[in-house]
Design an enzyme around this catalytic site. Sequence first.
Site, PDB file in Angstrom:
ATOM      1  N   ALA A 167      49.074  31.322  13.426  1.00 55.18           N
ATOM      2  CA  ALA A 167      49.101  31.036  15.042  1.00 55.18           C
ATOM      3  C   ALA A 167      50.357  31.765  15.714  1.00 55.18           C
ATOM      4  O   ALA A 167      50.160  32.099  16.974  1.00 55.18           O
ATOM      5  CB  ALA A 167      48.724  29.657  15.115  1.00 55.18           C
ATOM      6  N   LYS A 217      41.196  31.028   0.133  1.00 52.20           N
ATOM      7  CA  LYS A 217      42.461  31.413   0.047  1.00 52.20           C
ATOM      8  C   LYS A 217      43.659  30.170   0.153  1.00 52.20           C
ATOM      9  O   LYS A 217      44.663  30.288  -0.182  1.00 52.20           O
ATOM     10  CB  LYS A 217      42.739  32.562   1.411  1.00 52.20           C
ATOM     11  N   ASP A 270      43.781  37.626   4.345  1.00 54.14           N
ATOM     12  CA  ASP A 270      44.121  36.455   4.322  1.00 54.14           C
ATOM     13  C   ASP A 270      44.631  35.755   3.034  1.00 54.14           C
ATOM     14  O   ASP A 270      45.420  35.166   2.916  1.00 54.14           O
ATOM     15  CB  ASP A 270      43.058  35.539   4.949  1.00 54.14           C
ATOM     16  N   ARG A 281      51.386  26.742   5.447  1.00 54.70           N
ATOM     17  CA  ARG A 281      51.422  25.238   4.995  1.00 54.70           C
ATOM     18  C   ARG A 281      50.624  25.010   3.684  1.00 54.70           C
ATOM     19  O   ARG A 281      51.468  24.201   3.064  1.00 54.70           O
ATOM     20  CB  ARG A 281      50.950  24.395   6.316  1.00 54.70           C
TER      21      ARG A 281
HETATM   22  N1  LIG Z   1      47.796  27.318  12.273  1.00 47.62           N
HETATM   23  C1  LIG Z   1      47.329  28.654  11.814  1.00 47.62           C
HETATM   24  O1  LIG Z   1      48.484  29.640  11.517  1.00 47.62           O
HETATM   25  C2  LIG Z   1      46.003  28.926  11.734  1.00 47.62           C
HETATM   26  C3  LIG Z   1      45.239  27.761  11.665  1.00 47.62           C
HETATM   27  N2  LIG Z   1      43.891  27.918  11.362  1.00 47.62           N
HETATM   28  C4  LIG Z   1      42.980  27.120  11.285  1.00 47.62           C
HETATM   29  O2  LIG Z   1      42.754  26.221  12.450  1.00 47.62           O
HETATM   30  C5  LIG Z   1      42.194  25.018  12.438  1.00 47.62           C
HETATM   31  C6  LIG Z   1      43.072  23.950  13.218  1.00 47.62           C
HETATM   32  O3  LIG Z   1      44.500  23.890  12.648  1.00 47.62           O
HETATM   33  P1  LIG Z   1      45.882  24.303  13.336  1.00 47.62           P
HETATM   34  O4  LIG Z   1      45.634  24.699  14.895  1.00 47.62           O
HETATM   35  O5  LIG Z   1      46.553  25.117  12.455  1.00 47.62           O
HETATM   36  O6  LIG Z   1      46.585  22.537  13.211  1.00 47.62           O
HETATM   37  P2  LIG Z   1      47.583  22.065  14.210  1.00 47.62           P
HETATM   38  O7  LIG Z   1      48.148  20.870  13.186  1.00 47.62           O
HETATM   39  O8  LIG Z   1      48.525  23.009  14.446  1.00 47.62           O
HETATM   40  O9  LIG Z   1      46.746  21.571  15.070  1.00 47.62           O
HETATM   41  C7  LIG Z   1      45.526  20.655  15.127  1.00 47.62           C
HETATM   42  C8  LIG Z   1      45.168  20.211  16.505  1.00 47.62           C
HETATM   43  O10 LIG Z   1      43.901  19.541  16.522  1.00 47.62           O
HETATM   44  C9  LIG Z   1      44.274  18.197  17.125  1.00 47.62           C
HETATM   45  N3  LIG Z   1      43.573  17.161  16.678  1.00 47.62           N
HETATM   46  C10 LIG Z   1      43.566  16.755  15.363  1.00 47.62           C
HETATM   47  N4  LIG Z   1      42.623  15.739  15.236  1.00 47.62           N
HETATM   48  C11 LIG Z   1      41.972  15.475  16.306  1.00 47.62           C
HETATM   49  C12 LIG Z   1      40.918  14.877  16.848  1.00 47.62           C
HETATM   50  N5  LIG Z   1      40.445  13.881  16.152  1.00 47.62           N
HETATM   51  N6  LIG Z   1      40.346  15.072  18.057  1.00 47.62           N
HETATM   52  C13 LIG Z   1      41.179  15.968  18.862  1.00 47.62           C
HETATM   53  N7  LIG Z   1      42.212  16.782  18.516  1.00 47.62           N
HETATM   54  C14 LIG Z   1      42.562  16.429  17.291  1.00 47.62           C
HETATM   55  C15 LIG Z   1      45.697  18.058  17.025  1.00 47.62           C
HETATM   56  O11 LIG Z   1      46.031  17.073  17.847  1.00 47.62           O
HETATM   57  P3  LIG Z   1      47.625  16.572  18.075  1.00 47.62           P
HETATM   58  O12 LIG Z   1      48.726  17.584  18.474  1.00 47.62           O
HETATM   59  O13 LIG Z   1      47.479  15.200  18.815  1.00 47.62           O
HETATM   60  O14 LIG Z   1      47.931  15.910  16.707  1.00 47.62           O
HETATM   61  C16 LIG Z   1      46.246  19.605  17.297  1.00 47.62           C
HETATM   62  O15 LIG Z   1      46.140  19.817  18.556  1.00 47.62           O
HETATM   63  C17 LIG Z   1      42.597  24.564  10.810  1.00 47.62           C
HETATM   64  O16 LIG Z   1      41.179  24.633  10.096  1.00 47.62           O
HETATM   65  C18 LIG Z   1      43.599  25.969  10.336  1.00 47.62           C
HETATM   66  O17 LIG Z   1      42.893  26.264   8.899  1.00 47.62           O
HETATM   67  C19 LIG Z   1      43.199  29.318  11.262  1.00 47.62           C
HETATM   68  C20 LIG Z   1      44.027  30.492  11.265  1.00 47.62           C
HETATM   69  C21 LIG Z   1      45.574  30.110  11.260  1.00 47.62           C
HETATM   70  O1  LIG Z   2      44.986  30.297   7.887  1.00 46.32           O
HETATM   71  C1  LIG Z   2      46.228  30.567   8.115  1.00 46.32           C
HETATM   72  C2  LIG Z   2      46.700  32.049   8.259  1.00 46.32           C
HETATM   73  O2  LIG Z   2      45.641  32.892   8.205  1.00 46.32           O
HETATM   74  C3  LIG Z   2      47.256  29.580   8.280  1.00 46.32           C
HETATM   75  O3  LIG Z   2      47.583  29.159   6.764  1.00 46.32           O
HETATM   76  P1  LIG Z   2      48.176  27.852   6.616  1.00 46.32           P
HETATM   77  O4  LIG Z   2      47.231  26.772   6.884  1.00 46.32           O
HETATM   78  O5  LIG Z   2      48.292  27.818   5.124  1.00 46.32           O
HETATM   79  O6  LIG Z   2      49.246  27.565   7.447  1.00 46.32           O
END
Ligand SMILES: NC(=O)C1=CN([C@@H]2O[C@H](COP(=O)(O)OP(=O)(O)OC[C@H]3O[C@@H](n4cnc5c(N)ncnc54)[C@H](OP(=O)(O)O)[C@@H]3O)[C@@H](O)[C@H]2O)C=CC1
Ligand SMILES: O=C(CO)COP(=O)(O)O
Length: 353
Positions: A167, A217, A270, A281
């Site tokens: 991200a 993955k 990925d 993570r």
């Molecule tokens: N980060 C990355 O590099 C990548 C992530 N992803 C995928 O994206 C998805 C999201 O993860 P990611 O953004 O990384 O996680 P983060 O922990 O960075 O963010 C999660 C977000 O979801 C919010 N959240 C959690 N629970 C709730 C809820 N019940 N209601 C509303 N909002 C909620 C959190 O709120 P709060 O801030 O208040 O905790 C936060 O804003 C995951 O499945 C991940 O695998 C895919 C590709 C890359």
């Molecule tokens: O899905 C992701 C990169 O493509 C993020 O990986 P992590 O959830 O392991 O940080």
Amino acid sequence: MDGDRRYPGPQVCREHRGHSRRCTGAVLMISKVGVIGAGSMGTAIAQSISRRAGEVIVFGRRQAVVDSINRDNCNSRYFPGLRLNPNIRARLMGDRLDVVDCAAVVIAVPSSEVRSIVSAAHEDLAGKFLVTVAKGLEYPSLKTMSEIIRDETGNPNMACFSGPTFADEIAYGHIAGATIGAGGDPSLRATISDLFGEFILDFSDDIRAVELCGVLKNVYAIGTGMWDSVYSNHNEHYTFLNMCYKEMCTFLRAISLDEGIFTKFCCFGDFNLTANVDKSRNRTLGLMVGKKIVKTPYLESGVTFEGSRSVKGIIELAENHDIDMPIARFVYDVLSGNNNVRESVDGLIRKAP
Ligand SMILES: NC(=O)C1=CN([C@@H]2O[C@H](COP(=O)(O)OP(=O)(O)OC[C@H]3O[C@@H](n4cnc5c(N)ncnc54)[C@H](OP(=O)(O)O)[C@@H]3O)[C@@H](O)[C@H]2O)C=CC1
Ligand SMILES: O=C(CO)COP(=O)(O)O
């Protein structure tokens, strides 16, 4: 890189970036897009899409984050140094989501939250183009995110976005490839391709296989972290990486309708990004558990460790296809508290195919 301070409205694609293969140069007709989740991925996707749509509405659950985005064009909780484009607005999440003017909605919350959020907002999401970026598997249903979303909304216009896409690197405008998993509806694929036109895209009709790549993955990223906590040489690292990829491909050959999945961004790209890079993570969790820095209550840490939530489901899904997944079982075993990681790792070597 700062975001664009001024926003000229829907723009011709950023050809000068040279990486937007899919972008036809057309001015986009998508006026408004919703993003559910104001975390790292939700914010990053919003920043990318905001350069291609008229307005992006990010739904977050913390008032402080919503205020930070609306007042300072900044998500102070996740990207304090990044100036968000001014056409990104934030709203506080409620049970209902005001996405009435949004042509498309991206779901970017942890997989554990998808069903409850989508269920509460199912009427608002009906009739929209929906894209999930979440990489998880629901337990015990063993359903992917698109299956959950379809369960709750009845909306067939579903796509997933998955690939080597940290991200923070998306947020700062770096190149990334991703796979769009989408059914055959040409207008859905065209719209999603435009929305994600800043990415190098490949496509698959098998949305479930694309999603399962993202689930698998993460499991192997944890496993590689655990392995690397015991073995530190290059030969050992890449030997294990090959063992993981072989197990992943065995699983995908059994379930995927897309014979080309193995070389798509959601799969090889990925898998390698997350298993090899400490920014992951999941990989970091594997390293920390392997080195006994953390014990199993890490799930309460608030960090999104998707692989630890999906490993049990992956093992059961594989068993349903008569597939043995010794590495996935090793990961689950160590995460469940068997802390003799070296013995477990050496057991994998003895069983290596
Ligand atoms: N980060 C990355 O590099 C990548 C992530 N992803 C995928 O994206 C998805 C999201 O993860 P990611 O953004 O990384 O996680 P983060 O922990 O960075 O963010 C999660 C977000 O979801 C919010 N959240 C959690 N629970 C709730 C809820 N019940 N209601 C509303 N909002 C909620 C959190 O709120 P709060 O801030 O208040 O905790 C936060 O804003 C995951 O499945 C991940 O695998 C895919 C590709 C890359
Ligand atoms: O899905 C992701 C990169 O493509 C993020 O990986 P992590 O959830 O392991 O940080």
